[in-house]
Design a protein around this motif. Sequence first.
Motif, PDB file in Angstrom:
ATOM      1  N   GLU A   1     -12.496   7.855  -3.670  1.00  0.00           N
ATOM      2  CA  GLU A   1     -12.233   8.256  -5.053  1.00  0.00           C
ATOM      3  C   GLU A   1     -13.122   7.487  -6.035  1.00  0.00           C
ATOM      4  O   GLU A   1     -13.599   8.052  -7.017  1.00  0.00           O
ATOM      5  CB  GLU A   1     -10.759   8.030  -5.381  1.00  0.00           C
ATOM      6  CG  GLU A   1      -9.825   8.995  -4.668  1.00  0.00           C
ATOM      7  CD  GLU A   1      -8.369   8.727  -4.984  1.00  0.00           C
ATOM      8  OE1 GLU A   1      -8.092   7.693  -5.646  1.00  0.00           O
ATOM      9  OE2 GLU A   1      -7.518   9.526  -4.582  1.00  0.00           O
TER      10      GLU A   1
ATOM     11  N   GLN B   1      -6.387   1.098 -14.930  1.00  0.00           N
ATOM     12  CA  GLN B   1      -5.050   0.932 -14.369  1.00  0.00           C
ATOM     13  C   GLN B   1      -4.114   0.238 -15.361  1.00  0.00           C
ATOM     14  O   GLN B   1      -2.931   0.574 -15.462  1.00  0.00           O
ATOM     15  CB  GLN B   1      -5.127   0.144 -13.059  1.00  0.00           C
ATOM     16  CG  GLN B   1      -5.695   0.958 -11.905  1.00  0.00           C
ATOM     17  CD  GLN B   1      -5.784   0.159 -10.624  1.00  0.00           C
ATOM     18  OE1 GLN B   1      -5.936  -1.057 -10.660  1.00  0.00           O
ATOM     19  NE2 GLN B   1      -5.700   0.835  -9.492  1.00  0.00           N
TER      20      GLN B   1
ATOM     21  N   THR C   1       0.835  -1.200   0.000  1.00  0.00           N
ATOM     22  CA  THR C   1       0.000   0.000   0.000  1.00  0.00           C
ATOM     23  C   THR C   1       0.868   1.247   0.000  1.00  0.00           C
ATOM     24  O   THR C   1       2.068   1.191   0.324  1.00  0.00           O
ATOM     25  CB  THR C   1      -0.947   0.024   1.215  1.00  0.00           C
ATOM     26  OG1 THR C   1      -1.950   1.024   1.015  1.00  0.00           O
ATOM     27  CG2 THR C   1      -0.206   0.346   2.506  1.00  0.00           C
TER      28      THR C   1
ATOM     29  N   GLN D   1      -9.392   6.025   1.330  1.00  0.00           N
ATOM     30  CA  GLN D   1      -9.174   7.019   0.284  1.00  0.00           C
ATOM     31  C   GLN D   1      -9.548   6.468  -1.093  1.00  0.00           C
ATOM     32  O   GLN D   1     -10.176   7.161  -1.908  1.00  0.00           O
ATOM     33  CB  GLN D   1      -7.704   7.455   0.286  1.00  0.00           C
ATOM     34  CG  GLN D   1      -7.338   8.476  -0.777  1.00  0.00           C
ATOM     35  CD  GLN D   1      -7.982   9.829  -0.538  1.00  0.00           C
ATOM     36  OE1 GLN D   1      -8.353  10.144   0.584  1.00  0.00           O
ATOM     37  NE2 GLN D   1      -8.107  10.625  -1.592  1.00  0.00           N
ATOM     38  N   SER D   2      -9.175   5.221  -1.375  1.00  0.00           N
ATOM     39  CA  SER D   2      -9.490   4.646  -2.687  1.00  0.00           C
ATOM     40  C   SER D   2     -10.998   4.441  -2.848  1.00  0.00           C
ATOM     41  O   SER D   2     -11.541   4.675  -3.940  1.00  0.00           O
ATOM     42  CB  SER D   2      -8.764   3.315  -2.865  1.00  0.00           C
ATOM     43  OG  SER D   2      -9.197   2.357  -1.912  1.00  0.00           O
ATOM     44  N   GLU D   3     -11.689   4.040  -1.787  1.00  0.00           N
ATOM     45  CA  GLU D   3     -13.144   3.883  -1.871  1.00  0.00           C
ATOM     46  C   GLU D   3     -13.826   5.233  -2.105  1.00  0.00           C
ATOM     47  O   GLU D   3     -14.799   5.332  -2.870  1.00  0.00           O
ATOM     48  CB  GLU D   3     -13.669   3.226  -0.593  1.00  0.00           C
ATOM     49  CG  GLU D   3     -13.262   1.761  -0.458  1.00  0.00           C
ATOM     50  CD  GLU D   3     -13.711   1.168   0.867  1.00  0.00           C
ATOM     51  OE1 GLU D   3     -14.018   1.964   1.801  1.00  0.00           O
ATOM     52  OE2 GLU D   3     -13.745  -0.065   0.980  1.00  0.00           O
TER      53      GLU D   3
END
Length: 222
Positions: A196, A211, A8, A192-194
């Motif tokens: 975004e 990606q 991560t 944070q990724s959820e």
Amino acid sequence: ISSYMQITVPPDDDLEVRRVRLTNHSRHRRRLALISYGEVVLGDQNGDRRHPAFSKLFIESEYLPASHTLLFRRRPRAATEQPRYLAHTIVIEPDQSLRVDCESDRALFLGRGGTPRQPAALRLDGGLSGSTGAVLDPIMCLRVYLEIEAHDTREVAFLTLAGASRQQLLSLAARYKTPGQIESAFRRALAQSELELRQLNLSSAELERFQQLFSLLTYPHA
């Protein structure tokens, strides 16, 4: 022995975490050595591609045994260029006795004709050389020795940090020196990724395709 690795990047720090979980499924205690390896550039990608040997001449390293940390500094080549710093360190459960050695010279680690899969350093009983300073071909390499009881699990995290100064790196590394702080980094990155994904209205399948495309744009492949 089974191994499981998670990677991560916390959303608020210039830091990569690689957490390795090792489980001993046998009925006997096992003694293992877990080793990291990475080649240090600390420079512009195009410059490294044009002349990697020359680019690496400006990198010097030091080892801080108290915190099991390798520090790298790229010396500026011009008055307008800022120095760049990188650190590589280990985080382990506090109840374990920790024996760590290091290497920063790629030639000594790989040996003549050696490869990262079969380096000469792993065939030697004396451990890593611990060389630091202005080596010709720098690497970041830490080896930690572990004992895992029968049917037990151990976790080790390798941290790689970037910064503008030596003190900045040491302060950042000090904030990630316990397994609890490492777990917090994973939770923050997930949150944070959820967030975004919701803001961009993307599904997981769409994210995976984007990606792959972004990877090919960043690192062109035939």
